[in-house]
Design an enzyme around this catalytic site. Structure first.
Site, PDB file in Angstrom:
ATOM      1  CD  GLU A  62      30.582  -6.145  34.943  1.00 39.96           C
ATOM      2  OE1 GLU A  62      30.028  -6.487  36.022  1.00 39.96           O
ATOM      3  OE2 GLU A  62      31.790  -5.960  34.820  1.00 39.96           O
ATOM      4  CD  GLU A  91      29.389  -6.773  44.489  1.00 38.48           C
ATOM      5  OE1 GLU A  91      30.025  -7.291  43.565  1.00 38.48           O
ATOM      6  OE2 GLU A  91      28.744  -5.708  44.375  1.00 38.48           O
TER       7      GLU A  91
END
Length: 493
Positions: A247, A379
């Site tokens: 994840e 990000e």
């Protein structure tokens, strides 16, 4: 550390410090585990798996997991203060989400231990009269590596489903926030978990983590963290072809449609971008607004974001705390500088107007952003929101999907039918409509593209910790000789 049912120091007795990001004082000294400690923990997990644990009646596992969930829930006051001090997250957030939700998720995962995943298949009439079934069995020893940004909840996400499926676990938390993993081990010890079923190794060394992910005795690696580290984990696991659950990062798009309730959308967008100071992988940091609404919407964003209170995380009036470390602060500030250099308009925030030497970053909003800019593509993991105008819905969807990530996305609209159509077109593992950050223990969570492999939560999350086996039962009492002649030319004596 907790290894083979015992609380142990590191083999060489060394420790590292856990530091409060706000007060800059030491919260705890934690064992600095070594590769030898990892080998000890993995061996204990292997013995426990090959011993009684994998054969436990699922009802016994479920009862034990429920007791551990209750134990965690009973410690909420202590846990939320500890989580706040380790992360610098406001106590309102740790109370309601980081810790408050952990007990609820743990209860839901415990119930999964009683789910029968066996699939019966119809009787086959040809070529062989038989009945078959597909069963799911535990994978074996699971290495779980958890992040610092939601340490308790992440430990619950990984440990409870893995144990519910009958696996054993070696849990290595982030060195920035390792205490939650220790508290999970305490909860399981208190309810009588057999030795070796859950082990916790703490360390600040990347070599120790590599030893765990590369171990031949580990059957599956479950990792939550950045995409960059996820690539390393996958490469290390590939040496033994072990399975991975990853994840990873995100750059979640938020699309405001022209019929959205602007007041709700403004507050929701700020929540999506600034929750936990933007230090969430699914944070909604790319905001697409119709060009005709862009000026008004941005003005509302700026006015509301300016009211967000920065301060002591233990103060219940604080809305946003500091970033986790000075390195993370420097990283976020470098992205703000990059935005300015590339020509974006800074309309709110930036690193200024905060106490000198602190790791606070004000809620930051950029306009005049294009999809090619770094602040729109990479990000940041901080409270930086990029506003991008669009002229039509086709452009909005195309821009939203123009990313290497695919973890989450949001659509704001009063027309649910239209919002659902947009949601189906977005390449993301989770899409919210008129919300953000909502996670249910019943719904799988994970990403498309470079946001990960596999899913956590729900039945998909339980199945991820299992192997699939087909079993055939031959129903024929007697074989015709000609059938065996396909393989055997003569009849045995």
């Amino acid at each position: 550390m907790y290894v083979d049912g015992k609380w142990v120091a590191a083999r060489d007795r060394s420790v590292f410090e856990v530091v409060d990001p706000y007060r800059q004082d030491v919260v705890a000294h934690v064992p600095e585990g070594t590769e030898s400690d990892v080998e000890h923990a993995v061996s204990a997990a292997r013995r426990a798996f090959e011993g009684p644990w994998s054969g436990f009646d699922p009802r016994e596992r479920r009862a034990l997991l429920h007791r551990a969930a209750t134990e965690l829930a009973n410690r909420q006051d202590e846990l939320e203060i500890e989580e706040t001090r380790c992360l610098g997250v406001p106590i309102r957030v740790s109370s309601s989400f980081l810790v408050g939700a952990a007990g609820l998720f743990a209860e839901s995962f415990a119930e999964l231990a009683g789910v029968d995943l066996t699939e019966g298949l119809p009787v086959q009439s040809a070529p062989i009269p038989s009945v078959s079934m597909v069963v799911r069995e535990p994978v074996g020893v699971v290495a779980s590596l958890t992040p610092w940004n939601f340490p308790l909840l992440s430990a619950v996400f990984k440990v409870f489903p893995a144990l519910a499926a009958g696996n054993t676990v070696v849990l290595k938390p982030s060195p920035l926030a390792p205490l939650a993993a220790i508290r999970v081990a305490e909860a399981f010890e208190a309810v009588g978990l057999p030795p070796g079923v859950l082990n916790v190794v703490t360390s600040s060394s990347s070599e120790v983590a590599s030893c765990l992910t590369g171990s031949q005795e580990v059957d599956l690696v479950s990792f939550t963290g950045s995409s960059a580290v996820g690539r390393l984990v996958a490469a290390q696991a590939a040496n033994t072809f072990k399975r991975v659950l990853l994840e990873l990062g995100g750059k979640s798009p938020v699309i405001v449609l022209d019929d959205a309730d602007l007041d709700c959308a403004v507050d929701g967008c700020l929540f999506g971008a600034y929750f936990n100071a933007g230090q969430f992988c699914e944070s909604g940091t790319r905001l697409f607004v119709p060009r005709s609404l862009c000026g008004e919407f941005t003005d509302r964003l700026v006015a509301r974001a300016a009211t967000i209170r920065l301060g002591d995380p233990l103060d219940w009036e604080t809305d946003m705390g500091p970033l986790i470390t000075s390195a993370q602060h420097a990283r976020v500030c470098s992205y703000i500088e990059a935005g300015l250099t590339e020509g974006a308009n800074l309309v709110l925030g930036g690193p200024g107007n905060v106490p000198a030497g602190s790791t606070f970053v004000q809620p930051t909003i950029f306009t005049n952003v294009s999809s090619e800019m770094r602040i729109a593509r990479e990000e940041i993991f901080g409270p930086v929101l990029a506003v991008l105008p669009y002229d039509n819905l086709e452009d909005a969807v195309r821009f939203a999907n123009d990313t290497i990530y695919g973890l989450a996305a949001t659509v704001w609209s009063d027309d649910i039918g239209q919002a659902l159509q947009v949601a189906r077109r977005l390449r993301a593992g989770t899409v919210w409509i008129n919300d953000h950050h909502q996670v249910s223990p019943a719904n799988p969570f994970g990403g498309y593209k470079q946001s990960g492999i596999g899913r956590e939560l729900g039945l998909e999350g339980l199945k991820a910790y299992t192997e699939v086996k087909s079993i055939y039962v031959d129903l024929a009492r007697k074989r015709e000789k000609k059938f065996y002649s396909l393989l055997l030319s003569t009849e045995p004596e």
